[in-house]
Design a protein around this motif. Structure first.
Motif, PDB file in Angstrom:
ATOM      1  N   HIS A  38       0.948  -1.050  -0.014  1.00 32.78           N
ATOM      2  CA  HIS A  38       0.157  -0.076  -0.169  1.00 32.78           C
ATOM      3  C   HIS A  38       1.052   1.354  -0.228  1.00 32.78           C
ATOM      4  N   VAL A  39       1.968   1.327   0.800  1.00 35.50           N
ATOM      5  CA  VAL A  39       2.824   2.096   1.040  1.00 35.50           C
ATOM      6  C   VAL A  39       4.362   1.652   0.682  1.00 35.50           C
ATOM      7  N   ALA A  40       4.649   2.043  -0.660  1.00 33.67           N
ATOM      8  CA  ALA A  40       5.862   1.467  -0.959  1.00 33.67           C
ATOM      9  C   ALA A  40       7.122   2.163  -1.234  1.00 33.67           C
ATOM     10  N   ASN A  55       7.320  13.970   8.748  1.00 31.11           N
ATOM     11  CA  ASN A  55       5.960  14.587   8.416  1.00 31.11           C
ATOM     12  C   ASN A  55       4.935  13.757   8.383  1.00 31.11           C
ATOM     13  N   CYS A  56       4.897  12.242   8.147  1.00 30.78           N
ATOM     14  CA  CYS A  56       3.625  11.451   7.976  1.00 30.78           C
ATOM     15  C   CYS A  56       2.871  11.590   9.144  1.00 30.78           C
ATOM     16  N   PRO A  57       1.601  12.048   9.169  1.00 32.30           N
ATOM     17  CA  PRO A  57       0.678  12.372  10.185  1.00 32.30           C
ATOM     18  C   PRO A  57       0.346  11.096  11.130  1.00 32.30           C
ATOM     19  N   VAL A  58       0.787   9.974  10.564  1.00 29.50           N
ATOM     20  CA  VAL A  58       0.314   8.927  11.401  1.00 29.50           C
ATOM     21  C   VAL A  58       1.438   7.910  11.400  1.00 29.50           C
ATOM     22  N   ASP A  59       2.889   8.295  11.339  1.00 32.15           N
ATOM     23  CA  ASP A  59       4.102   7.488  11.681  1.00 32.15           C
ATOM     24  C   ASP A  59       4.077   6.228  11.259  1.00 32.15           C
ATOM     25  N   VAL A  60       3.841   6.182   9.729  1.00 35.29           N
ATOM     26  CA  VAL A  60       3.928   4.966   8.949  1.00 35.29           C
ATOM     27  C   VAL A  60       5.362   4.511   8.891  1.00 35.29           C
ATOM     28  N   PHE A  61       6.166   5.430   8.913  1.00 32.53           N
ATOM     29  CA  PHE A  61       7.705   4.864   8.678  1.00 32.53           C
ATOM     30  C   PHE A  61       8.576   4.721  10.028  1.00 32.53           C
ATOM     31  N   THR A  62       9.432   3.842   9.840  1.00 32.04           N
ATOM     32  CA  THR A  62      10.700   3.782  10.792  1.00 32.04           C
ATOM     33  C   THR A  62      11.916   3.533   9.929  1.00 32.04           C
ATOM     34  N   GLN A  83      -1.833   1.747   8.676  1.00 29.71           N
ATOM     35  CA  GLN A  83      -2.304   2.973   9.244  1.00 29.71           C
ATOM     36  C   GLN A  83      -2.457   4.187   8.502  1.00 29.71           C
ATOM     37  N   CYS A  84      -2.123   3.994   7.115  1.00 29.62           N
ATOM     38  CA  CYS A  84      -1.905   4.931   6.047  1.00 29.62           C
ATOM     39  C   CYS A  84      -3.225   5.674   5.779  1.00 29.62           C
ATOM     40  N   ILE A  85      -3.381   7.106   5.636  1.00 31.44           N
ATOM     41  CA  ILE A  85      -4.623   7.563   5.505  1.00 31.44           C
ATOM     42  C   ILE A  85      -4.560   8.539   4.216  1.00 31.44           C
ATOM     43  N   ASP A  86      -3.492   7.965   3.308  1.00 31.65           N
ATOM     44  CA  ASP A  86      -3.515   8.388   1.923  1.00 31.65           C
ATOM     45  C   ASP A  86      -3.671   9.786   1.707  1.00 31.65           C
ATOM     46  N   CYS A  87      -2.755  10.532   2.559  1.00 28.05           N
ATOM     47  CA  CYS A  87      -2.761  11.969   2.397  1.00 28.05           C
ATOM     48  C   CYS A  87      -1.737  12.215   1.220  1.00 28.05           C
ATOM     49  N   MET A  88      -0.780  11.340   0.866  1.00 21.61           N
ATOM     50  CA  MET A  88       0.018  11.535  -0.171  1.00 21.61           C
ATOM     51  C   MET A  88       1.343  12.596   0.028  1.00 21.61           C
ATOM     52  N   LEU A  89       1.195  13.034   1.362  1.00 21.24           N
ATOM     53  CA  LEU A  89       2.356  14.025   1.683  1.00 21.24           C
ATOM     54  C   LEU A  89       3.596  13.278   1.491  1.00 21.24           C
ATOM     55  N   CYS A  90       3.851  12.161   1.907  1.00 18.31           N
ATOM     56  CA  CYS A  90       5.117  11.355   1.699  1.00 18.31           C
ATOM     57  C   CYS A  90       5.583  11.341   0.175  1.00 18.31           C
ATOM     58  N   VAL A  91       4.602  11.093  -0.859  1.00 18.18           N
ATOM     59  CA  VAL A  91       4.727  10.918  -2.219  1.00 18.18           C
ATOM     60  C   VAL A  91       5.403  12.290  -2.658  1.00 18.18           C
ATOM     61  N   ASP A 100       5.773   5.412  -3.600  1.00 22.29           N
ATOM     62  CA  ASP A 100       4.467   5.281  -4.105  1.00 22.29           C
ATOM     63  C   ASP A 100       3.160   4.876  -3.323  1.00 22.29           C
ATOM     64  N   VAL A 101       2.112   5.553  -3.133  1.00 25.16           N
ATOM     65  CA  VAL A 101       1.129   5.105  -2.472  1.00 25.16           C
ATOM     66  C   VAL A 101      -0.152   4.889  -3.066  1.00 25.16           C
ATOM     67  N   ASP A 102      -0.770   3.553  -3.004  1.00 29.67           N
ATOM     68  CA  ASP A 102      -2.067   3.410  -3.601  1.00 29.67           C
ATOM     69  C   ASP A 102      -2.876   2.278  -2.809  1.00 29.67           C
TER      70      ASP A 102
HETATM   71  S1  SF4 Z   1       0.450   8.882   2.548  1.00 29.25           S
HETATM   72 FE1  SF4 Z   1       0.377  10.288   4.209  1.00 29.25          FE
HETATM   73  S2  SF4 Z   1      -0.435   8.736   5.722  1.00 29.25           S
HETATM   74 FE2  SF4 Z   1       0.212   7.621   4.053  1.00 29.25          FE
HETATM   75  S3  SF4 Z   1       2.523   6.951   4.606  1.00 29.25           S
HETATM   76 FE3  SF4 Z   1       2.264   8.826   3.199  1.00 29.25          FE
HETATM   77  S4  SF4 Z   1       2.518  10.549   4.521  1.00 29.25           S
HETATM   78 FE4  SF4 Z   1       1.794   8.749   5.743  1.00 29.25          FE
END
Ligand code: SF4
Length: 109
Positions: A38-40, A55-62, A83-91, A100-102
């Motif tokens: 989902h988050v690649a 910056n990920c709002p839900v701390d997906v990464f370590t 936990q990803c909410i698909d905000c696309m900030l990381c992309v 890539d987030v899908d």
């Molecule tokens: S899309 Fe948003 S919530 Fe998902 S991993 Fe990226 S920054 Fe975090």
């Protein structure tokens, strides 16, 4: 070179690390493949900038150590991709387009 958004069709899942799928080819330490579904994160592009993790709002990464990788010796692992909410900030923020987030890929790992 950016991450291939169709990696799940163009690559084989070769294993799992830290609870996330790994998509080959993998030939450590030089080639580490794509981590996550989902988050690649393309580990062979990631240069450990860290903006996604900070910056990920839900701390997906370590952080994980990747000694002797030619681009960087740490990478971000999407360990909490569920936990990803698909905000696309990381992309948008990644300076080398390694992420890539899908949500359509969710559940395939
Ligand atoms: S899309 Fe948003 S919530 Fe998902 S991993 Fe990226 S920054 Fe975090």
């Amino acid at each position: 070179m950016a991450i291939d958004p169709n990696f799940d069709q163009n690559r084989e899942q070769v294993g799992e690390e830290n609870g996330v799928a790994v998509w080959g080819p993998v030939e450590p330490p030089e080639k580490l493949g794509i981590h996550g579904t989902h988050v690649a994160v393309d580990y062979d592009i990631c240069l450990a900038d860290g903006a996604c993790l900070e910056n990920c709002p839900v701390d997906v990464f370590t952080w994980v150590d990747t000694p002797d990788h030619p681009v960087s010796e740490t990478k971000v692992e999407p360990t909490n991709e569920d936990q990803c909410i698909d905000c696309m900030l990381c992309v948008d923020i990644c300076p080398v387009d390694a992420i890539d987030v899908d949500p359509g890929r969710e559940g395939r790992n």
